[in-house]
Motif scaffolding. Structure first.
Motif, PDB file in Angstrom:
ATOM      1  N   ALA A 285       3.958  -2.402  11.487  1.00 58.32           N
ATOM      2  CA  ALA A 285       2.503  -1.956  11.389  1.00 58.32           C
ATOM      3  C   ALA A 285       2.693  -0.682  12.428  1.00 58.32           C
ATOM      4  O   ALA A 285       2.289   0.521  11.990  1.00 58.32           O
ATOM      5  CB  ALA A 285       1.526  -3.010  11.683  1.00 58.32           C
ATOM      6  N   ARG A 286       2.861  -0.982  13.652  1.00 54.67           N
ATOM      7  CA  ARG A 286       3.020   0.213  14.663  1.00 54.67           C
ATOM      8  C   ARG A 286       4.001   1.329  14.135  1.00 54.67           C
ATOM      9  O   ARG A 286       3.556   2.563  14.392  1.00 54.67           O
ATOM     10  CB  ARG A 286       3.471  -0.378  15.907  1.00 54.67           C
ATOM     11  CG  ARG A 286       3.220   0.538  17.098  1.00 54.67           C
ATOM     12  CD  ARG A 286       3.999   0.064  18.166  1.00 54.67           C
ATOM     13  NE  ARG A 286       5.375   0.268  18.272  1.00 54.67           N
ATOM     14  CZ  ARG A 286       6.289   1.376  18.259  1.00 54.67           C
ATOM     15  NH1 ARG A 286       5.568   2.391  18.626  1.00 54.67           N
ATOM     16  NH2 ARG A 286       7.445   1.119  18.402  1.00 54.67           N
ATOM     17  N   LEU A 287       5.102   1.091  13.809  1.00 59.65           N
ATOM     18  CA  LEU A 287       5.892   2.010  13.351  1.00 59.65           C
ATOM     19  C   LEU A 287       5.585   2.754  12.125  1.00 59.65           C
ATOM     20  O   LEU A 287       5.814   4.159  12.120  1.00 59.65           O
ATOM     21  CB  LEU A 287       7.573   1.291  12.692  1.00 59.65           C
ATOM     22  CG  LEU A 287       8.275   0.830  14.054  1.00 59.65           C
ATOM     23  CD1 LEU A 287       9.436   0.020  13.363  1.00 59.65           C
ATOM     24  CD2 LEU A 287       8.826   1.858  14.940  1.00 59.65           C
TER      25      LEU A 287
ATOM     26  N   SER B 265      -3.233  -5.830   8.505  1.00 59.49           N
ATOM     27  CA  SER B 265      -3.537  -6.048   7.203  1.00 59.49           C
ATOM     28  C   SER B 265      -3.048  -5.561   6.110  1.00 59.49           C
ATOM     29  O   SER B 265      -2.798  -5.713   5.097  1.00 59.49           O
ATOM     30  CB  SER B 265      -5.169  -5.985   7.282  1.00 59.49           C
ATOM     31  OG  SER B 265      -5.753  -4.987   7.388  1.00 59.49           O
ATOM     32  N   ARG B 266      -2.783  -4.051   6.392  1.00 60.46           N
ATOM     33  CA  ARG B 266      -2.269  -3.321   5.385  1.00 60.46           C
ATOM     34  C   ARG B 266      -0.736  -3.522   5.197  1.00 60.46           C
ATOM     35  O   ARG B 266      -0.294  -3.653   4.048  1.00 60.46           O
ATOM     36  CB  ARG B 266      -2.365  -1.773   5.592  1.00 60.46           C
ATOM     37  CG  ARG B 266      -1.816  -0.755   4.517  1.00 60.46           C
ATOM     38  CD  ARG B 266      -2.691  -0.806   3.405  1.00 60.46           C
ATOM     39  NE  ARG B 266      -1.990  -0.011   2.546  1.00 60.46           N
ATOM     40  CZ  ARG B 266      -1.591  -0.263   1.246  1.00 60.46           C
ATOM     41  NH1 ARG B 266      -1.864  -1.490   0.780  1.00 60.46           N
ATOM     42  NH2 ARG B 266      -1.083   0.664   0.414  1.00 60.46           N
ATOM     43  N   ILE B 267      -0.065  -3.963   6.185  1.00 61.24           N
ATOM     44  CA  ILE B 267       1.596  -4.227   6.126  1.00 61.24           C
ATOM     45  C   ILE B 267       1.390  -5.672   5.283  1.00 61.24           C
ATOM     46  O   ILE B 267       2.121  -6.046   4.354  1.00 61.24           O
ATOM     47  CB  ILE B 267       1.885  -4.684   7.513  1.00 61.24           C
ATOM     48  CG1 ILE B 267       2.240  -3.418   8.312  1.00 61.24           C
ATOM     49  CG2 ILE B 267       3.280  -5.399   7.311  1.00 61.24           C
ATOM     50  CD1 ILE B 267       3.670  -2.786   7.520  1.00 61.24           C
ATOM     51  N   TYR B 268       0.244  -6.639   5.478  1.00 60.58           N
ATOM     52  CA  TYR B 268       0.265  -7.631   4.872  1.00 60.58           C
ATOM     53  C   TYR B 268       0.235  -7.631   3.218  1.00 60.58           C
ATOM     54  O   TYR B 268       0.720  -8.239   2.350  1.00 60.58           O
ATOM     55  CB  TYR B 268      -0.463  -8.860   5.435  1.00 60.58           C
ATOM     56  CG  TYR B 268       0.058  -9.591   6.556  1.00 60.58           C
ATOM     57  CD1 TYR B 268       1.079 -10.346   6.432  1.00 60.58           C
ATOM     58  CD2 TYR B 268      -0.587  -9.147   7.793  1.00 60.58           C
ATOM     59  CE1 TYR B 268       1.513 -10.945   7.598  1.00 60.58           C
ATOM     60  CE2 TYR B 268      -0.009  -9.785   8.874  1.00 60.58           C
ATOM     61  CZ  TYR B 268       0.988 -10.761   9.059  1.00 60.58           C
ATOM     62  OH  TYR B 268       1.621 -11.441   9.933  1.00 60.58           O
ATOM     63  N   GLU B 269      -0.697  -6.624   2.986  1.00 60.75           N
ATOM     64  CA  GLU B 269      -0.987  -6.113   1.570  1.00 60.75           C
ATOM     65  C   GLU B 269       0.172  -5.534   0.931  1.00 60.75           C
ATOM     66  O   GLU B 269       0.487  -5.925  -0.184  1.00 60.75           O
ATOM     67  CB  GLU B 269      -2.247  -5.110   1.480  1.00 60.75           C
ATOM     68  CG  GLU B 269      -3.361  -5.639   1.985  1.00 60.75           C
ATOM     69  CD  GLU B 269      -4.602  -4.563   1.930  1.00 60.75           C
ATOM     70  OE1 GLU B 269      -4.121  -3.209   1.838  1.00 60.75           O
ATOM     71  OE2 GLU B 269      -5.530  -4.693   2.358  1.00 60.75           O
ATOM     72  N   LEU B 270       0.981  -4.818   1.639  1.00 61.06           N
ATOM     73  CA  LEU B 270       2.235  -4.226   1.246  1.00 61.06           C
ATOM     74  C   LEU B 270       3.361  -5.463   0.964  1.00 61.06           C
ATOM     75  O   LEU B 270       4.109  -5.353   0.185  1.00 61.06           O
ATOM     76  CB  LEU B 270       2.783  -3.251   2.248  1.00 61.06           C
ATOM     77  CG  LEU B 270       1.947  -1.869   2.164  1.00 61.06           C
ATOM     78  CD1 LEU B 270       2.189  -1.058   3.234  1.00 61.06           C
ATOM     79  CD2 LEU B 270       2.043  -1.110   0.694  1.00 61.06           C
TER      80      LEU B 270
ATOM     81  N   ILE C   6       6.942  -4.158   0.783  1.00 62.98           N
ATOM     82  CA  ILE C   6       7.825  -4.281   1.825  1.00 62.98           C
ATOM     83  C   ILE C   6       8.092  -5.686   1.695  1.00 62.98           C
ATOM     84  O   ILE C   6       7.663  -6.822   1.360  1.00 62.98           O
ATOM     85  CB  ILE C   6       7.078  -4.238   3.043  1.00 62.98           C
ATOM     86  CG1 ILE C   6       6.579  -2.658   3.079  1.00 62.98           C
ATOM     87  CG2 ILE C   6       7.759  -4.586   4.229  1.00 62.98           C
ATOM     88  CD1 ILE C   6       5.655  -2.571   4.282  1.00 62.98           C
ATOM     89  N   GLU C   7       9.726  -5.609   1.793  1.00 64.30           N
ATOM     90  CA  GLU C   7      10.506  -7.147   1.764  1.00 64.30           C
ATOM     91  C   GLU C   7      10.292  -7.688   3.082  1.00 64.30           C
ATOM     92  O   GLU C   7      10.321  -7.136   4.159  1.00 64.30           O
ATOM     93  CB  GLU C   7      11.662  -6.775   1.324  1.00 64.30           C
ATOM     94  CG  GLU C   7      12.726  -6.110   2.336  1.00 64.30           C
ATOM     95  CD  GLU C   7      14.077  -6.067   1.829  1.00 64.30           C
ATOM     96  OE1 GLU C   7      14.745  -7.216   1.907  1.00 64.30           O
ATOM     97  OE2 GLU C   7      14.748  -4.994   1.880  1.00 64.30           O
TER      98      GLU C   7
END
Length: 70
Positions: free
Chosen positions: A22-24, A30-35, A41-42
């Protein structure tokens, strides 16, 4: 002649944990988890740790660039 090992740069990681991904990308966890849920995102599970391949983050950005700029 080889440099002393203390002066060598550490190799870039091949995976990161979700908060670091997420930081990168500059987005929320939460958006990372959605992806991740959508398959954009694998991830790789190693025991209880969820790891995100850095190559997958690069692939996501490359794909988004192609979609936006043709």
């Amino acid at each position: 002649m080889d440099e002393p090992s203390a002066k060598r740069a550490a190799p870039a990681p091949i995976t990161v944990r979700v908060p670091e991904a997420a930081r990168l990308l500059g987005i929320s966890r939460s958006r990372i988890y959605e992806l991740i849920t959508s398959g954009d995102i694998e991830t790789v599970k190693l025991g209880r740790a969820t790891l995100v391949p850095v190559s997958g983050l690069h692939a996501l950005i490359d794909r988004l660039r192609r979609e936006q700029w043709g």
